[in-house]
Design an enzyme around this catalytic site. Structure first.
Site, PDB file in Angstrom:
ATOM      1  N   ASN A 113       0.826  -1.214   0.000  1.00  0.00           N
ATOM      2  CA  ASN A 113       0.000   0.000   0.000  1.00  0.00           C
ATOM      3  C   ASN A 113       0.855   1.257   0.000  1.00  0.00           C
ATOM      4  OD1 ASN A 113      -2.958  -0.857   0.492  1.00  0.00           O
ATOM      5  ND2 ASN A 113      -1.791  -2.113   1.941  1.00  0.00           N
ATOM      6  N   GLU A 232     -12.506  -7.362  -2.212  1.00  0.00           N
ATOM      7  CA  GLU A 232     -11.948  -7.508  -0.869  1.00  0.00           C
ATOM      8  C   GLU A 232     -13.062  -7.664   0.161  1.00  0.00           C
ATOM      9  OE1 GLU A 232      -9.427  -3.964  -0.435  1.00  0.00           O
ATOM     10  OE2 GLU A 232     -11.154  -2.883   0.360  1.00  0.00           O
TER      11      GLU A 232
END
Ligand code: C2E
Ligand code: CA
Ligand code: CA
Ligand code: CA
Length: 275
Positions: A113, A232
């Site tokens: 990320n 997700e």
């Protein structure tokens, strides 16, 4: 009135002071933890829905503070951003993840990320490249996850940075897709190779027909643009099956595994039986 006001002021002053000191203390502790590689990566599997094969892991940072215990990444990431530590944190996490993933099969990718503010820093691609080089980790095994908020302010700089990553062979995933306000525009304008449907849509899918329609729409859109899709927050096997049946490529969520320590990954990969 004045007495009352003063009283109020006096009442709040020590509290604000404490908070400020605590945050300075936390900033200092976080700085030391990052320098010592004590903010560590955990790993959550990314699964190909059509056959259940694990294709990679998302890298999620964890900080166990010696006095305060485990602190949520949402909290310490924002402290790191405010304290100018986010660049160092990303490099430390990436470096550790490269060391860990070097012990895993070659086809297993890692997804790291990035914070939105990092997409303003034009030295970022060289920093990442440097870390990959000293770790002898192939850029083709790295995916970077960015959120849409990173793209709205200075989109020329962000675009230049992302294009360099693409030229290096690094994949770009647009994270939390659907929660931003200019999603469609972003997909057209930026060199994104993958999108991740936000877990809020997956979580509300069984209750809400509109979420289902929205997910189908996102899948049609990404197909037409030639990019892959990850859902997700999949918690139930039935959700995974439904998403597979409508053509979603990859899935991630507690249904497969919660984020795990690096030491647990090899065993997870051997017990994982393809469907
Ligand atoms: P994210 O990038 O959207 O990461 C997915 C979050 O969803 C993770 O929370 C993960 O543990 C959680 N999750 C996974 N499967 C499920 C599920 O089935 N159900 C539910 N309810 N949740 C699930 P986590 O680890 O607490 O991370 C929160 C956020 O902190 C991340 O959201 C990301 O924005 C940020 N973050 C974490 N690590 C890093 C990092 O190294 N760098 C940066 N810049 N941000 C990070
Ligand atoms: Ca992510
Ligand atoms: Ca996400
Ligand atoms: Ca998120």
């Amino acid at each position: 009135y004045r007495a009352k006001g003063t009283g109020t002021y006096r009442f709040f002053e020590p509290a604000m002071d404490r908070e400020l000191k605590q945050s300075q203390r936390l900033q200092r502790d976080l700085h030391n933890a990052i320098a010592a590689d004590a903010v560590i990566p955990h790993y959550q599997p990314l699964v190909r829905l059509k056959d259940g094969v694990v294709v990679g892991f998302e890298v999620l940072a964890r900080w166990n503070h010696p006095m305060l215990g485990s602190i949520s990444p949402e909290v310490f990431i924002s402290i790191a951003e405010d304290a100018g530590l986010i660049g160092q944190l990303t490099q430390s996490i990436l470096k550790q993840a490269c060391v860990d993933a070097s012990k895993w099969p070659d086809q297993i990718k890692i997804a790291v990320n990035l914070s939105p503010i990092q997409l303003k820093d034009t030295t970022l691609p060289d920093q990442i490249l440097h870390t990959l080089k000293i770790s002898r980790f192939p850029p083709q095994r790295l995916e970077l996850e960015i959120t849409e908020t990173a793209l709205v302010n200075d989109n020329r700089t962000a675009n230049a940075i992302l294009s360099r990553f693409r030229a290096m062979g690094i994949d770009i995933a647009l994270d939390d897709f659907g929660t931003g306000y200019s999603s469609l525009q972003n997909l057209r304008m930026f060199p994104v190779t993958k999108l991740k449907i936000d877990k809020s849509f997956v979580r509300s899918m069984s209750l809400d027909a509109n979420s289902k329609k929205l997910i189908s729409g996102i899948l049609a859109l990404s197909r037409s643009l030639g990019i892959t899709t990850t859902a997700e927050g999949i918690e139930e096997a039935a959700e995974a099956e439904y998403l597979r049946s409508i053509g979603c490529d990859f899935g991630q969520g507690y249904c497969y595994a919660k984020p795990m320590k690096a030491d647990d990954v090899p065993r997870f990969l051997t017990v994982q039986v393809p469907a």
